[in-house]
Design a protein around this motif. Structure first.
Motif, PDB file in Angstrom:
ATOM      1  N   PRO A 147      13.397   3.483  -8.228  1.00 34.79           N
ATOM      2  CA  PRO A 147      13.636   2.463  -7.205  1.00 34.79           C
ATOM      3  C   PRO A 147      12.567   2.483  -6.108  1.00 34.79           C
ATOM      4  N   TYR A 148      11.688   3.525  -6.120  1.00 36.33           N
ATOM      5  CA  TYR A 148      10.736   3.705  -5.028  1.00 36.33           C
ATOM      6  C   TYR A 148       9.292   3.685  -5.517  1.00 36.33           C
ATOM      7  N   ARG A 149       8.423   3.166  -4.646  1.00 32.55           N
ATOM      8  CA  ARG A 149       6.984   3.177  -4.929  1.00 32.55           C
ATOM      9  C   ARG A 149       6.218   3.194  -3.621  1.00 32.55           C
ATOM     10  N   SER A 150       5.183   4.026  -3.597  1.00 34.45           N
ATOM     11  CA  SER A 150       4.267   4.104  -2.456  1.00 34.45           C
ATOM     12  C   SER A 150       2.857   3.846  -2.967  1.00 34.45           C
ATOM     13  N   ILE A 151       2.154   2.944  -2.297  1.00 37.77           N
ATOM     14  CA  ILE A 151       0.811   2.543  -2.709  1.00 37.77           C
ATOM     15  C   ILE A 151      -0.115   2.684  -1.509  1.00 37.77           C
ATOM     16  N   ILE A 152      -1.308   3.219  -1.755  1.00 40.95           N
ATOM     17  CA  ILE A 152      -2.291   3.425  -0.686  1.00 40.95           C
ATOM     18  C   ILE A 152      -3.288   2.281  -0.692  1.00 40.95           C
ATOM     19  N   LEU A 153      -3.497   1.733   0.497  1.00 43.86           N
ATOM     20  CA  LEU A 153      -4.492   0.688   0.697  1.00 43.86           C
ATOM     21  C   LEU A 153      -5.554   1.197   1.649  1.00 43.86           C
ATOM     22  N   GLY A 154      -6.705   0.509   1.647  1.00 41.48           N
ATOM     23  CA  GLY A 154      -7.819   0.929   2.497  1.00 41.48           C
ATOM     24  C   GLY A 154      -8.161  -0.110   3.538  1.00 41.48           C
ATOM     25  N   ASN A 155      -9.434  -0.276   3.743  1.00 37.80           N
ATOM     26  CA  ASN A 155      -9.939  -1.167   4.783  1.00 37.80           C
ATOM     27  C   ASN A 155      -9.740  -2.635   4.433  1.00 37.80           C
ATOM     28  N   LYS A 156      -9.685  -3.437   5.474  1.00 34.72           N
ATOM     29  CA  LYS A 156      -9.642  -4.888   5.300  1.00 34.72           C
ATOM     30  C   LYS A 156     -11.084  -5.398   5.371  1.00 34.72           C
ATOM     31  N   ASN A 157     -11.462  -6.171   4.383  1.00 33.34           N
ATOM     32  CA  ASN A 157     -12.811  -6.715   4.305  1.00 33.34           C
ATOM     33  C   ASN A 157     -12.801  -8.206   4.600  1.00 33.34           C
ATOM     34  N   ASN A 158     -13.973  -8.737   4.814  1.00 29.87           N
ATOM     35  CA  ASN A 158     -14.101 -10.179   5.047  1.00 29.87           C
ATOM     36  C   ASN A 158     -13.952 -10.977   3.763  1.00 29.87           C
ATOM     37  N   LYS A 159     -14.025 -10.284   2.637  1.00 30.15           N
ATOM     38  CA  LYS A 159     -14.006 -10.946   1.348  1.00 30.15           C
ATOM     39  C   LYS A 159     -12.932 -10.312   0.461  1.00 30.15           C
ATOM     40  N   VAL A 160     -12.214 -11.125  -0.285  1.00 27.01           N
ATOM     41  CA  VAL A 160     -11.188 -10.634  -1.200  1.00 27.01           C
ATOM     42  C   VAL A 160     -11.871 -10.145  -2.479  1.00 27.01           C
ATOM     43  N   ASP A 161     -11.476  -8.968  -2.942  1.00 25.50           N
ATOM     44  CA  ASP A 161     -12.047  -8.374  -4.145  1.00 25.50           C
ATOM     45  C   ASP A 161     -11.322  -8.919  -5.379  1.00 25.50           C
ATOM     46  N   PRO A 162     -12.021  -9.638  -6.268  1.00 16.20           N
ATOM     47  CA  PRO A 162     -11.368 -10.219  -7.445  1.00 16.20           C
ATOM     48  C   PRO A 162     -10.774  -9.160  -8.383  1.00 16.20           C
ATOM     49  N   PHE A 163     -11.394  -7.993  -8.456  1.00 18.72           N
ATOM     50  CA  PHE A 163     -10.855  -6.924  -9.304  1.00 18.72           C
ATOM     51  C   PHE A 163      -9.516  -6.444  -8.758  1.00 18.72           C
ATOM     52  N   HIS A 164      -9.416  -6.292  -7.446  1.00 20.90           N
ATOM     53  CA  HIS A 164      -8.156  -5.863  -6.843  1.00 20.90           C
ATOM     54  C   HIS A 164      -7.084  -6.940  -7.007  1.00 20.90           C
ATOM     55  N   MET A 165      -7.496  -8.207  -6.906  1.00 20.07           N
ATOM     56  CA  MET A 165      -6.542  -9.308  -7.129  1.00 20.07           C
ATOM     57  C   MET A 165      -5.992  -9.253  -8.554  1.00 20.07           C
ATOM     58  N   GLU A 166      -6.871  -9.082  -9.503  1.00 18.08           N
ATOM     59  CA  GLU A 166      -6.444  -9.031 -10.905  1.00 18.08           C
ATOM     60  C   GLU A 166      -5.562  -7.811 -11.161  1.00 18.08           C
TER      61      GLU A 166
END
Length: 125
Positions: free
Chosen positions: A58-77
Motif C-alpha cells: 500500500p506504500y511507496r516512496s520515490i526520490i525526486l531531484g532538481n526542477k529544471n527549465n525543461k521537461v525530460d522526455p525519458f523521465h516522462m516516459e
C-alpha cells in the motif's frame, strides 16, 4: 543536488522533512510524481520497485531531484509506463493491507538504502 521525497508511507512522514506526503494509494503517489515530472522535476529513483511482491504494497516512496527549465522526455516516459504497468499488475490482484506494517518498513528501508547509494544522509533531507 536537492532531493524531494514523494511518499504515502507514514514511517517516512515521521522521519523526513523535505517531502510531499500523499494522502492516498501507491497509484496516487505515482500520479503526484507524474505531475511533478511534467513540471520539470527530475526522477532520481525508479517509480516502481524491482520486486513484483512490493507492487502489492500500500506504500511507496520515490526520490525526486532538481526542477529544471525543461521537461525530460525519458523521465516522462518512465513515469507514464510505470503507471500503466502498476495498473496492469493490480488488475488481477489487490493491495495487501494485511501486511501493511511490514510493507511500510520495507519501503522505508529501501528508501534509506537508495540514499546510502547516493551518499546522502536521509536525516538531512
Amino acid at each position: 543536488m536537492n532531493y524531494l521525497i514523494v511518499s504515502n508511507n507514514p514511517l517516512v512522514r515521521l522521519d523526513c522533512e523535505n517531502m510531499i506526503f500523499v494522502e492516498g494509494s501507491y497509484e496516487d503517489v505515482l500520479i503526484k510524481v507524474r505531475d511533478l515530472v511534467y513540471e520539470g522535476v527530475e526522477l532520481v529513483s525508479h517509480p516502481l520497485t524491482a520486486s513484483m511482491r512490493m507492487l502489492y504494497s500500500p506504500y511507496r516512496s520515490i526520490i525526486l531531484g532538481n526542477k529544471n527549465n525543461k521537461v525530460d522526455p525519458f523521465h516522462m516516459e518512465t513515469i507514464e509506463n510505470s503507471i500503466i504497468d502498476y495498473r496492469k499488475n493490480l488488475k488481477n490482484r489487490k493491495v495487501d493491507w494485511k501486511n501493511k506494517d511490514d510493507y511500510a518498513f520495507v519501503d522505508y528501508e529501501l528508501l534509506k538504502s537508495t540514499f546510502r547509494d547516493l551518499e546522502v544522509d536521509i536525516n538531512k533531507i
